[in-house]
Design a protein around this motif. Structure first.
Motif, PDB file in Angstrom:
ATOM      1  N   ALA A 126       0.828  -1.198   0.000  1.00  0.00           N
ATOM      2  CA  ALA A 126       0.000   0.000   0.000  1.00  0.00           C
ATOM      3  C   ALA A 126       0.862   1.247   0.000  1.00  0.00           C
ATOM      4  CB  ALA A 126      -0.909  -0.010   1.234  1.00  0.00           C
ATOM      5  N   PHE A 127       0.456   2.201  -0.806  1.00  0.00           N
ATOM      6  CA  PHE A 127       1.119   3.495  -0.918  1.00  0.00           C
ATOM      7  C   PHE A 127       0.035   4.555  -0.907  1.00  0.00           C
ATOM      8  CE2 PHE A 127       3.722   0.286  -2.776  1.00  0.00           C
ATOM      9  CZ  PHE A 127       5.024   0.626  -2.432  1.00  0.00           C
ATOM     10  N   GLY A 128       0.340   5.720  -0.355  1.00  0.00           N
ATOM     11  CA  GLY A 128      -0.659   6.778  -0.312  1.00  0.00           C
ATOM     12  C   GLY A 128      -0.022   8.139  -0.474  1.00  0.00           C
ATOM     13  N   TYR A 129      -0.853   9.100  -0.825  1.00  0.00           N
ATOM     14  CA  TYR A 129      -0.366  10.462  -0.955  1.00  0.00           C
ATOM     15  C   TYR A 129      -1.468  11.453  -0.621  1.00  0.00           C
ATOM     16  CZ  TYR A 129      -2.810  10.982  -5.439  1.00  0.00           C
ATOM     17  OH  TYR A 129      -3.772  11.070  -6.408  1.00  0.00           O
ATOM     18  N   SER A 130      -1.013  12.652  -0.251  1.00  0.00           N
ATOM     19  CA  SER A 130      -1.929  13.752   0.021  1.00  0.00           C
ATOM     20  C   SER A 130      -1.329  15.037  -0.518  1.00  0.00           C
ATOM     21  CB  SER A 130      -2.173  13.897   1.528  1.00  0.00           C
ATOM     22  OG  SER A 130      -2.962  15.047   1.782  1.00  0.00           O
ATOM     23  N   ASN A 131      -2.165  15.852  -1.116  1.00  0.00           N
ATOM     24  CA  ASN A 131      -1.727  17.155  -1.592  1.00  0.00           C
ATOM     25  C   ASN A 131      -1.944  18.243  -0.545  1.00  0.00           C
ATOM     26  OD1 ASN A 131      -0.662  16.395  -4.064  1.00  0.00           O
ATOM     27  ND2 ASN A 131      -2.640  16.509  -5.086  1.00  0.00           N
ATOM     28  N   ASP A 132      -2.261  17.840   0.668  1.00  0.00           N
ATOM     29  CA  ASP A 132      -2.290  18.740   1.826  1.00  0.00           C
ATOM     30  C   ASP A 132      -1.155  18.268   2.722  1.00  0.00           C
ATOM     31  OD1 ASP A 132      -2.755  20.042   4.289  1.00  0.00           O
ATOM     32  OD2 ASP A 132      -4.917  20.074   3.952  1.00  0.00           O
ATOM     33  N   GLY A 133      -0.079  19.029   2.776  1.00  0.00           N
ATOM     34  CA  GLY A 133       1.121  18.599   3.485  1.00  0.00           C
ATOM     35  C   GLY A 133       1.040  18.674   4.995  1.00  0.00           C
ATOM     36  N   ARG A 134      -0.050  19.248   5.513  1.00  0.00           N
ATOM     37  CA  ARG A 134      -0.156  19.373   6.970  1.00  0.00           C
ATOM     38  C   ARG A 134      -0.413  18.015   7.628  1.00  0.00           C
ATOM     39  NH1 ARG A 134      -4.978  23.292   7.662  1.00  0.00           N
ATOM     40  NH2 ARG A 134      -5.730  21.963   5.986  1.00  0.00           N
ATOM     41  N   LEU A 166      -4.238   7.506  12.285  1.00  0.00           N
ATOM     42  CA  LEU A 166      -3.098   6.600  12.482  1.00  0.00           C
ATOM     43  C   LEU A 166      -3.275   5.246  11.811  1.00  0.00           C
ATOM     44  CD1 LEU A 166      -3.640   4.286  14.923  1.00  0.00           C
ATOM     45  CD2 LEU A 166      -3.707   6.368  16.256  1.00  0.00           C
ATOM     46  N   MET A 167      -4.504   4.805  11.613  1.00  0.00           N
ATOM     47  CA  MET A 167      -4.717   3.518  10.961  1.00  0.00           C
ATOM     48  C   MET A 167      -4.343   3.571   9.474  1.00  0.00           C
ATOM     49  SD  MET A 167      -5.482   1.586  13.419  1.00  0.00           S
ATOM     50  CE  MET A 167      -5.944   0.084  12.563  1.00  0.00           C
ATOM     51  N   LEU A 168      -4.534   4.731   8.838  1.00  0.00           N
ATOM     52  CA  LEU A 168      -4.161   4.854   7.427  1.00  0.00           C
ATOM     53  C   LEU A 168      -2.643   4.889   7.291  1.00  0.00           C
ATOM     54  CD1 LEU A 168      -6.806   7.420   6.121  1.00  0.00           C
ATOM     55  CD2 LEU A 168      -6.965   4.929   6.302  1.00  0.00           C
ATOM     56  N   ASP A 169      -2.003   5.772   8.053  1.00  0.00           N
ATOM     57  CA  ASP A 169      -0.540   5.832   8.025  1.00  0.00           C
ATOM     58  C   ASP A 169       0.065   4.488   8.437  1.00  0.00           C
ATOM     59  OD1 ASP A 169       0.917   8.820   7.983  1.00  0.00           O
ATOM     60  OD2 ASP A 169      -1.228   8.881   8.413  1.00  0.00           O
ATOM     61  N   GLY A 170      -0.467   3.910   9.502  1.00  0.00           N
ATOM     62  CA  GLY A 170       0.060   2.641  10.004  1.00  0.00           C
ATOM     63  C   GLY A 170      -0.076   1.520   9.002  1.00  0.00           C
ATOM     64  N   GLY A 171      -1.239   1.412   8.352  1.00  0.00           N
ATOM     65  CA  GLY A 171      -1.451   0.362   7.361  1.00  0.00           C
ATOM     66  C   GLY A 171      -0.471   0.459   6.208  1.00  0.00           C
ATOM     67  N   ILE A 172      -0.272   1.679   5.724  1.00  0.00           N
ATOM     68  CA  ILE A 172       0.677   1.882   4.624  1.00  0.00           C
ATOM     69  C   ILE A 172       2.082   1.477   5.062  1.00  0.00           C
ATOM     70  CG2 ILE A 172       1.839   3.669   3.256  1.00  0.00           C
ATOM     71  CD1 ILE A 172      -0.922   5.120   3.187  1.00  0.00           C
ATOM     72  N   ARG A 173       2.494   1.945   6.220  1.00  0.00           N
ATOM     73  CA  ARG A 173       3.848   1.646   6.718  1.00  0.00           C
ATOM     74  C   ARG A 173       4.019   0.152   6.970  1.00  0.00           C
ATOM     75  NH1 ARG A 173       7.937   4.813   9.086  1.00  0.00           N
ATOM     76  NH2 ARG A 173       6.974   6.404   7.788  1.00  0.00           N
ATOM     77  N   HIS A 174       3.008  -0.501   7.560  1.00  0.00           N
ATOM     78  CA  HIS A 174       3.123  -1.930   7.864  1.00  0.00           C
ATOM     79  C   HIS A 174       3.215  -2.778   6.599  1.00  0.00           C
ATOM     80  CE1 HIS A 174       1.129  -0.873  11.915  1.00  0.00           C
ATOM     81  NE2 HIS A 174       2.440  -0.845  12.019  1.00  0.00           N
ATOM     82  N   MET A 175       2.703  -2.260   5.483  1.00  0.00           N
ATOM     83  CA  MET A 175       2.773  -3.004   4.224  1.00  0.00           C
ATOM     84  C   MET A 175       3.989  -2.598   3.385  1.00  0.00           C
ATOM     85  SD  MET A 175       0.422  -5.029   4.834  1.00  0.00           S
ATOM     86  CE  MET A 175       0.672  -5.992   3.376  1.00  0.00           C
ATOM     87  N   GLY A 176       4.889  -1.831   3.990  1.00  0.00           N
ATOM     88  CA  GLY A 176       6.132  -1.489   3.317  1.00  0.00           C
ATOM     89  C   GLY A 176       6.050  -0.303   2.372  1.00  0.00           C
ATOM     90  N   GLY A 177       4.948   0.416   2.412  1.00  0.00           N
ATOM     91  CA  GLY A 177       4.779   1.549   1.521  1.00  0.00           C
ATOM     92  C   GLY A 177       5.165   2.870   2.154  1.00  0.00           C
ATOM     93  N   VAL A 178       4.875   3.926   1.440  1.00  0.00           N
ATOM     94  CA  VAL A 178       5.130   5.280   1.915  1.00  0.00           C
ATOM     95  C   VAL A 178       3.859   6.105   1.785  1.00  0.00           C
ATOM     96  CG1 VAL A 178       7.597   5.251   1.338  1.00  0.00           C
ATOM     97  CG2 VAL A 178       5.950   6.054  -0.358  1.00  0.00           C
ATOM     98  N   PHE A 179       3.783   7.143   2.602  1.00  0.00           N
ATOM     99  CA  PHE A 179       2.689   8.109   2.538  1.00  0.00           C
ATOM    100  C   PHE A 179       3.352   9.448   2.220  1.00  0.00           C
ATOM    101  CE2 PHE A 179      -1.306   9.690   5.067  1.00  0.00           C
ATOM    102  CZ  PHE A 179      -1.583  10.607   4.066  1.00  0.00           C
ATOM    103  N   ILE A 180       3.227   9.857   0.981  1.00  0.00           N
ATOM    104  CA  ILE A 180       3.833  11.100   0.501  1.00  0.00           C
ATOM    105  C   ILE A 180       2.867  12.251   0.772  1.00  0.00           C
ATOM    106  CG2 ILE A 180       4.704  12.345  -1.529  1.00  0.00           C
ATOM    107  CD1 ILE A 180       6.369   9.842  -0.889  1.00  0.00           C
ATOM    108  N   ARG A 181       3.394  13.324   1.385  1.00  0.00           N
ATOM    109  CA  ARG A 181       2.571  14.516   1.630  1.00  0.00           C
ATOM    110  C   ARG A 181       3.229  15.706   0.966  1.00  0.00           C
ATOM    111  NH1 ARG A 181       3.587  13.508   6.803  1.00  0.00           N
ATOM    112  NH2 ARG A 181       3.904  15.699   7.258  1.00  0.00           N
ATOM    113  N   ARG A 182       2.437  16.478   0.242  1.00  0.00           N
ATOM    114  CA  ARG A 182       2.914  17.696  -0.403  1.00  0.00           C
ATOM    115  C   ARG A 182       1.913  18.803  -0.131  1.00  0.00           C
ATOM    116  NH1 ARG A 182       4.940  17.395  -6.516  1.00  0.00           N
ATOM    117  NH2 ARG A 182       6.955  16.456  -6.141  1.00  0.00           N
TER     118      ARG A 182
END
Length: 193
Positions: free
Chosen positions: A98-106, A146-162
């Motif tokens: 799992a990988f995720g991104y957000s265009n709101d960097g906050r 935290l469940m979204l960030d955690g799920g991505i991290r636990h599956m070896g992905g990244v959560f990119i924020r800009r």
């Protein structure tokens, strides 16, 4: 590898242009995009039954996909689109990258404090931040719940924020492309896009 492209784009007026650009980028990075296109339901059904058909179709597409890239840009509120959050959870529970991104960097806590509580927060006796209604402000230095960030991290992905300009919040694909690059590096090796 098939990548499920999750996000609220299906609701946008310019969804075809955005999804066309995302599809092209996905292929350029060596993946096959999978996404619901809207043609697979019986339009003579009731709205409720159409919803069930769309849900079942999306779950089948996710089962056939190898990974997910989720657009977690806040949508209709302070957090990611709830359908996208469900899809991310579905894929994580299926054991898929799992990988995720957000265009709101906050960070999530910043959005809750500024956008939801309009700054009306205070620390309680234990030092936790609480809104005027007494509810705890989740403050884990994460981009969303935290469940979204955690799920991505636990599956070896990244959560990119800009942080992008408000008028580009839903069509800037820079963070999406960073996710594609990270997925390619992790899953396909360092072959050039």
């Amino acid at each position: 590898m098939k990548v499920y492209l999750a996000g609220p784009e299906v609701f946008f007026e310019n969804r075809d242009a955005i999804m066309s650009a995302k599809t092209e980028l996905t292929r350029r990075y060596g993946f096959t995009p999978t996404v619901w296109t809207g043609e697979k339901y019986d339009p003579s059904s009731s709205p409720f039954d159409i919803g069930l058909q769309i849900s079942a179709f999306n779950e089948n597409v996710m089962r056939e996909s190898d990974l997910i890239i989720a657009n977690l840009t806040p949508y209709r509120g302070i957090s990611a689109d709830v359908g996208t959050a469900y899809e991310l959870g579905f894929m994580v529970a299926s054991g898929k990258p799992a990988f995720g991104y957000s265009n709101d960097g906050r960070l999530f806590a910043e959005r809750v404090t500024a956008d939801y509580y309009k700054g009306a927060v205070a620390r309680d006796l234990r030092g936790f931040i609480r809104g005027a209604d007494g509810l705890l402000v989740e403050n884990n230095d994460m981009g969303d719940n935290l469940m979204l960030d955690g799920g991505i991290r636990h599956m070896g992905g990244v959560f990119i924020r800009r942080s992008v300009a408000p008028e580009r919040m839903f069509d800037d694909l820079g963070a999406f492309e960073e996710c594609l690059a990270a997925a390619r590096a992790r899953l396909l090796g360092a072959s050039a896009a």
